[in-house]
Design a protein around this motif. Structure first.
Motif: not given
Length: 431
Positions: A399-425
């Motif tokens: 429970g303490a780990a979940m509280v801390l992660i929601m306070v300090w990093r609510p998006q998760g440990l590794l939240s970055h996601r590559e986009p599934t589709l990139r629009l060309g410039v």
């Protein structure tokens, strides 16, 4: 800047830390303040006030340090790193690639390392089961945005499907594995139809009820499932028809005889480890591939905005059902492996706490992040297995780990996601 503004109000900080310690003492008293001791006269209830004092002191010191650190360090850290964080993602794609490649290389050679033993392989196998379950639930929660608190029901369907087919019809693991996924996927569709119009908390309540219904059916349908006693003597998997036993009753060829090596129980442990590793990697590969297909993009569109999804001509009914079915199928595959690994299953292996742990792995790792789920499984499943002497504090730390992660990093440990589709410039001067 005024010097008085830079000095913290120690009186306010001490009062805040004192209030936090008092609240911690009140909460710790019923949890840590009593202990049952067995003696010749029976059970005796002893009071452990010293544990309550330790908990209150730890909270007092932690709250004070946290407040002082936030007062002095937060502005400087924000001013120093804020522009850099905005300029690029927290974990670049190349770094994530190296992390994933390193984890895969370690997983492949783990059984052959000098310090590897049966205990380590068993723990690694258990972690991989939860990694596979986390990747399966990530389709429903992370990609489609459907909060599912009854995911363990599909896990149970897969386990009991394999156990019953193996026990009553004598089918092998390789035949039962796809059937278990098919049955679990069918249950996912059956769950999806009643919840098509539900969202958020209401969806979570219905899926939670579905998970409990499945467990109660397993307990009370004793003629088929064995009731609370479960099913024993579940058939072990073979290596392309070669059983991993010392000898077969009919004098057939075993795994050791075919390869001309002495029999060792360690062979089955390594085989099961590589089997779940292959299943987990197949789940990961399938998830990464399907995210780039139209159905994967439809899941993410549904997660972001269902109304906009409808306005684009997409069918939310089919999108939700496909997410439930595919996510449930992977839980069925994991359940069939769990049954063949244990050789025994019972309803007590599929309680609500299992669903909570799997969902916590997805949330802690970062919804939609494949590598984050692996790290979260190592933390939430691996650490408690290594430090079993602290088992009575497992849920407190959880429970303490979940509280801390929601306070300090609510998006998760590794939240970055590559986009599934990139629009060309378009290039300069182009059309």
């Amino acid at each position: 800047m005024d010097a008085s503004a830079a000095r913290p109000d120690m009186g306010a900080l001490l009062r805040d830390a004192t209030v936090a310690s008092v609240v911690a003492a009140l909460l710790a008293f019923p949890l840590l303040g009593f202990q049952l001791d067995a003696s010749a006269q029976g059970l005796a209830l002893n009071v452990r006030l010293i544990w309550v004092v330790y908990a209150a002191a730890a909270v007092f010191a932690g709250r004070l340090v946290f407040s002082l650190g936030g007062h002095f360090l937060a502005p400087r850290i924000s001013a120093r790193f804020a522009p850099r964080v905005r300029a690029k993602p927290a974990v670049p794609g190349l770094t994530r690639f190296y992390i994933g490649a390193g984890m895969m290389a370690l997983a492949l050679v783990l059984p052959w390392l000098p310090f590897s033993d049966r205990n380590l392989i068993d723990k690694a196998t258990l972690i991989l089961i939860y990694v596979m379950l986390g990747w399966g639930l990530n389709i429903v929660v992370g990609l489609a945005g459907l909060l599912d608190l009854g995911y363990v029901a599909f896990y149970a369907v897969g386990a009991y499907s394999y156990a019953l087919l193996s026990s009553y019809f004598g089918l092998s693991f390789w035949i039962c594995l796809p059937l278990a996924g098919l049955f679990a996927g069918a249950f996912g569709v059956a769950l999806g139809f009643p919840v098509l119009r539900l969202r958020g908390d209401y969806l979570a309540i219905v899926t939670l009820g579905f998970g409990e219904i499945v467990r109660e059916v397993l307990i009370n349908w004793g003629e088929l499932t064995g009731g609370p006693n479960g099913i024993t003597g579940i058939q072990r998997p073979s290596f392309f028809g070669l059983p991993m036993v010392p000898a077969t009753p009919g004098g057939g060829v075993t795994f050791a005889d075919f390869f001309g090596i002495p029999f060792s129980p360690y062979q089955r442990i390594i085989f099961l480890y590589y089997l779940i590793l292959i299943l987990a990697l197949a789940t990961n590969l399938f998830t990464m591939r399907i995210r780039r297909l139209p159905i994967g993009r439809a899941w993410e569109a549904l997660r972001e905005d269902e109304i906009a999804c409808r306005s684009l001509g997409l069918n939310p009914t089919m999108i939700k059902l496909s997410a439930f079915a595919i996510g449930a199928s992977f839980a069925g595959f994991a359940g069939s492996f769990f049954a063949t690994r244990q050789g025994f299953i019972s309803p007590e292996s599929f309680t609500f706490i299992e669903s909570a742990i799997i969902l916590a792995i997805v949330v802690l790792g970062g919804m939609g992040s494949q590598i984050g789920i692996v790290l979260a499984a190592l933390i939430l499943v691996g650490l408690p297995e290594w430090f079993r002497e602290l088992a009575e504090f497992r849920m407190v730390a959880f429970g303490a780990a979940m509280v801390l992660i929601m306070v300090w990093r609510p998006q998760g440990l590794l939240s970055h996601r590559e986009p599934t589709l990139r629009l060309g410039v378009p290039k300069e001067g182009g059309a």
